[in-house]
Design a protein around this motif. Structure first.
Motif, short mmCIF file in Angstrom:
data_model
loop_
_atom_site.label_atom_id
_atom_site.label_comp_id
_atom_site.label_asym_id
_atom_site.label_seq_id
_atom_site.Cartn_x
_atom_site.Cartn_y
_atom_site.Cartn_z
N ARG A 81 1.32 6.56 -0.97
CA ARG A 81 1.42 6.67 0.49
C ARG A 81 2.02 8.00 0.94
O ARG A 81 2.01 8.32 2.12
N CYS A 82 2.54 8.76 0.03
CA CYS A 82 3.14 10.06 0.36
C CYS A 82 2.10 11.16 0.17
O CYS A 82 1.28 11.08 -0.74
N ASN A 83 2.16 12.20 1.00
CA ASN A 83 1.20 13.29 0.82
C ASN A 83 1.86 14.52 0.22
O ASN A 83 3.02 14.49 -0.19
N LEU A 84 1.13 15.62 0.19
CA LEU A 84 1.59 16.83 -0.49
C LEU A 84 2.82 17.48 0.15
O LEU A 84 3.42 18.37 -0.44
N SER A 86 5.53 15.91 0.70
CA SER A 86 6.66 15.10 0.25
C SER A 86 7.49 15.87 -0.78
O SER A 86 7.00 16.79 -1.44
N ASP A 99 4.57 10.96 5.19
CA ASP A 99 3.35 10.17 5.32
C ASP A 99 2.51 10.57 6.53
O ASP A 99 1.56 9.88 6.90
N GLY A 100 2.86 11.69 7.15
CA GLY A 100 2.10 12.17 8.30
C GLY A 100 2.59 11.63 9.63
O GLY A 100 2.11 12.06 10.68
#
Length: 185
Positions: A81-84, A86, A99-100
């Protein structure tokens, strides 16, 4: 009544742009950037220049944040659920799962102040490729992404922002660029 620009004025503007671009490139090579990172810096500045935008000076602080983040991404790939954007719990920083959402924006924006003496927020664009990140692939990927492209060329919510600092890192499968509104002192 519109004023016509003379050829002499155009040539002077082009000359000044080239001088500033080469000065910035020399600084890039003196800040410990790899060849691929210098290439990315040059290509981003060229892309911005083609859009009538100014070059952005390299920031030692944002370069350091970029290098730290790329290393963290290599060692601790973000979870589902975490993106780049993080950051892991395994470093000298506050971890966060970006997570946006609006709620998690500060965990990214605060990193330059948290890790360096940079006084402003940082705004990151990130790229990943299983084949390895390159300057060309990262820039092409960002150009195709409306949100990333907007940061690169000051569109949409970024149209009134003047970037005064930039940091770049490429390593392994990752490339990141950090933008800042404050000069790096």
């Amino acid at each position: 009544m519109t004023r016509r620009i003379s050829l002499k004025e155009v040539l002077i503007a082009i000359t000044l742009f080239l001088i500033s671009a080469f000065t910035l490139i020399d600084k890039a090579e003196n800040q410990g950037l790899s060849r691929e990172e210098v290439k990315l810096y040059r290509e981003v500045m060229k892309y911005r220049g083609n859009k009538g935008l100014d070059s952005i000076p390299l920031s030692p602080s944002l370069n350091l944040v970029a290098k730290i983040h790329v290393q963290d991404l290599l060692e601790h790939s973000p979870k589902a659920r975490c993106n780049l954007h993080s950051w892991s719990k395994d470093g000298e920083w506050t971890s966060c799962c970006y997570d946006g959402s609006q709620k998690t924006l500060p965990c990214m924006w605060n990193k330059p102040r948290e890790l360096t003496s940079y006084i402003g927020d940082g705004y990151e664009i990130a790229y990943w490729s299983s084949e390895g990140a390159t300057a060309a692939a990262a820039l092409n990927g960002w150009k195709k992404s409306r949100g990333h492209n907007a940061v690169l060329i000051n569109q949409d919510i970024w149209k009134n922002v003047q970037w005064k600092a930039i940091g770049i890192a490429i390593r392994g499968e990752y490339a990141v660029v950090w933008f800042g509104k404050e000069l790096d002192r």
